[in-house]
Motif scaffolding. Sequence first.
Motif, short mmCIF file in Angstrom:
data_model
loop_
_atom_site.label_atom_id
_atom_site.label_comp_id
_atom_site.label_asym_id
_atom_site.label_seq_id
_atom_site.Cartn_x
_atom_site.Cartn_y
_atom_site.Cartn_z
N ALA A 28 3.27 -1.51 16.40
CA ALA A 28 2.41 -2.56 16.95
C ALA A 28 0.95 -2.35 16.58
O ALA A 28 0.18 -3.32 16.52
N ASN A 29 0.57 -1.13 16.31
CA ASN A 29 -0.81 -0.80 15.96
C ASN A 29 -1.03 -0.66 14.46
O ASN A 29 -2.14 -0.34 14.02
N ALA A 30 0.01 -0.92 13.68
CA ALA A 30 -0.04 -0.61 12.25
C ALA A 30 -0.61 -1.76 11.43
O ALA A 30 -0.66 -2.91 11.87
N VAL A 31 -1.02 -1.42 10.22
CA VAL A 31 -1.38 -2.41 9.19
C VAL A 31 -0.21 -2.47 8.22
O VAL A 31 0.12 -1.46 7.57
N THR A 32 0.43 -3.64 8.13
CA THR A 32 1.70 -3.71 7.40
C THR A 32 1.73 -4.80 6.34
O THR A 32 2.81 -5.21 5.91
N ASP A 33 0.56 -5.29 5.91
CA ASP A 33 0.60 -6.25 4.80
C ASP A 33 0.37 -5.52 3.48
O ASP A 33 0.24 -4.29 3.45
N ASN A 34 0.34 -6.25 2.39
CA ASN A 34 0.23 -5.67 1.05
C ASN A 34 -0.36 -6.71 0.11
O ASN A 34 -0.01 -7.90 0.20
N PRO A 35 -1.26 -6.29 -0.82
CA PRO A 35 -1.84 -4.96 -0.95
C PRO A 35 -2.88 -4.71 0.13
O PRO A 35 -3.26 -5.63 0.86
N LEU A 36 -3.35 -3.47 0.20
CA LEU A 36 -4.33 -3.08 1.21
C LEU A 36 -5.64 -2.68 0.54
O LEU A 36 -5.64 -2.10 -0.56
N VAL A 37 -6.72 -2.98 1.21
CA VAL A 37 -8.05 -2.63 0.71
C VAL A 37 -8.50 -1.38 1.47
O VAL A 37 -8.78 -1.43 2.67
N ILE A 38 -8.56 -0.26 0.77
CA ILE A 38 -8.86 1.03 1.38
C ILE A 38 -9.91 1.74 0.54
O ILE A 38 -9.72 1.95 -0.66
N ASP A 39 -11.03 2.08 1.17
CA ASP A 39 -12.11 2.80 0.48
C ASP A 39 -12.53 2.09 -0.81
O ASP A 39 -12.81 2.71 -1.84
N GLY A 40 -12.58 0.76 -0.75
CA GLY A 40 -13.00 -0.01 -1.90
C GLY A 40 -11.94 -0.22 -2.95
O GLY A 40 -12.15 -0.94 -3.93
N GLU A 41 -10.78 0.40 -2.81
CA GLU A 41 -9.68 0.22 -3.74
C GLU A 41 -8.69 -0.79 -3.19
O GLU A 41 -8.55 -0.95 -1.98
N VAL A 42 -7.97 -1.46 -4.08
CA VAL A 42 -6.90 -2.38 -3.70
C VAL A 42 -5.59 -1.71 -4.09
O VAL A 42 -5.28 -1.55 -5.27
N LEU A 43 -4.84 -1.29 -3.07
CA LEU A 43 -3.65 -0.47 -3.27
C LEU A 43 -2.39 -1.24 -2.91
O LEU A 43 -2.27 -1.77 -1.81
N SER A 44 -1.44 -1.27 -3.84
CA SER A 44 -0.15 -1.88 -3.57
C SER A 44 0.81 -0.83 -3.02
O SER A 44 0.94 0.26 -3.57
N GLY A 45 1.49 -1.18 -1.93
CA GLY A 45 2.44 -0.26 -1.32
C GLY A 45 3.56 -1.02 -0.66
O GLY A 45 3.88 -2.15 -1.05
N GLY A 46 4.15 -0.43 0.35
CA GLY A 46 5.32 -1.06 0.99
C GLY A 46 5.33 -0.98 2.49
O GLY A 46 6.41 -0.91 3.10
N ASN A 47 4.15 -1.02 3.13
CA ASN A 47 4.12 -0.94 4.59
C ASN A 47 4.82 -2.12 5.26
O ASN A 47 5.15 -2.06 6.44
N PHE A 48 5.04 -3.19 4.51
CA PHE A 48 5.73 -4.36 5.06
C PHE A 48 7.21 -4.10 5.32
O PHE A 48 7.88 -4.90 5.97
N HIS A 49 7.77 -3.03 4.76
CA HIS A 49 9.20 -2.75 4.93
C HIS A 49 9.44 -2.29 6.36
O HIS A 49 8.90 -1.27 6.80
N ALA A 50 10.25 -3.04 7.09
CA ALA A 50 10.36 -2.86 8.55
C ALA A 50 11.50 -1.93 8.95
O ALA A 50 12.07 -2.09 10.04
N GLU A 51 11.83 -0.97 8.11
CA GLU A 51 12.93 -0.06 8.46
C GLU A 51 12.74 0.64 9.81
O GLU A 51 13.70 0.76 10.58
N PRO A 52 11.52 1.11 10.15
CA PRO A 52 11.39 1.72 11.48
C PRO A 52 11.73 0.77 12.62
O PRO A 52 12.35 1.17 13.61
#
Length: 499
Positions: A304-328
């Motif tokens: 509920a507290n997570a950031v789960t979209d993609n890509p993410l903007v972190i420290d000025g970088e645009v990073l593609s990942g998989g936080n959207f995968h709802a396995e948990p």
Amino acid sequence: MTVIPGEARLGQWRAVMQGEALTLSPGWQAVAQASVTALETRLATGEALYGVNTGFGKLAGTRIGPAQLAQLQLNLLRSHAAGTGPLLPAPVVRLVLGLKAASLARGASAIRPAVIEALLALLAADILPAIPARGSVGASGDLAPLAHMALLLIGEGEAFQGERILRGPEALSAAGLAPFALGPKEGLALLNGTQVSTALALAGLFAAEDLLRTALVAGAMSVDAARGSDTPFDARIHALRGQPGQIRVAAALRDLLAGSQIRESHREGDPRVQDPYSLRCQPQVAGACLDLLAQAAAVLEREANAVTDNPLVIDGEVLSGGNFHAEPVAFAADTMALALAELGTISERRIALLTDPVLSGLPAFLVRDGGVNSGFMIAQVTAAALTAENRALAVPRSTDSIPTSANQEDHVSMATGAALRLHDMADNLAGILSIELLAAAQGLEFHRPLQSAASIEAAHGLVRGAAAAWDADRAMAPDIAAVKALVERGRFADLVEIA
């Protein structure tokens, strides 16, 4: 109620679900705007940024020119709003809006503060997007349902305010908003994430927690109705095993039964050495369920507290990942389904025990003048039907991945379906427990003038306030419905605390 993005507790989300106002702690706007600025800087370099200046999914290799970036985000919402089925209930939609706003406010999604404030404004006005319940596989986020949510922000789709259905522009106007022209990535940020799966799972968790406490009240009442023993709840037994849920449930059952005249009346001279498992093993079964719910609660609080979209903007970088995968979330929902099914299974066995004169020592089917009267005969059959349905619904959904998006998204969680089925399971369990409460209340009355413990007598009073004693056959369905309404309002759950 003010929520710190990334640090909200489950009690706060339960309050949002129930209609409490939500605000975000000061300072989030600057954090969110910083991610927008960082994305604009990277976009100006001309590099390929997924979903910002490229297509989506299998079309990620297709570059989109600057003149079409706004149309890309608009088309994304329209094309992905492909849900079907009944609309999500209002409490779940409130959670979806709150969870999405809090996630975006953490400043990794490159979405303007004004868009986040619009989600909060809809929530404050209780203007809730019309979101079809089905259409998400719980990976790449809950794309279809969140697209229906986001359509409202561009003045499309529908919303409901109480019983009123509002078209998109009318809904925005009622919340004091105008349609948005989406910036780069804003459409993607809105519809990518696990907020629908998480909202459904949280609603299931909150229902399951209340139903577990109700199950303890019903189970304790059944113990006294069947003249069962409280020895199996002795703290020393459970300390030797060390399972925390078991220890806590046993303590709750001891508290519920403390001071029962019925128990004292047969403490000596009872020929039964041991009770059937459905009475005796309640701490072991309900305690294991309690531990499962606690584990699921911890996972869902983090999600509920997570950031789960993609890509993410972190420290000025645009990073593609998989936080959207709802396995948990899928795993949490599947384990909660096991708990709901097992609480119903053991409750149904207690109902069967109470209606069986050989096991209970009570009149057959809990009614005098049996034969002419059938009493609780078919109520037990109803409980058996609901139990069987919950057993089927408890089959894990997380193991049923189906590849999507031309095999680009080749493993998905099925979290949304896993969480969605919890609503039906909770409804079935409420029905089973209602029948047990009616049967146990009837059983207690065969021991009058002896009284049970105070909390059990309070539960008996709730039952009798909704349904009269069963002196002769009548339609049972209204009684079940009346007690079920009390169960769903948490009236029985309020009678017990689990320390």
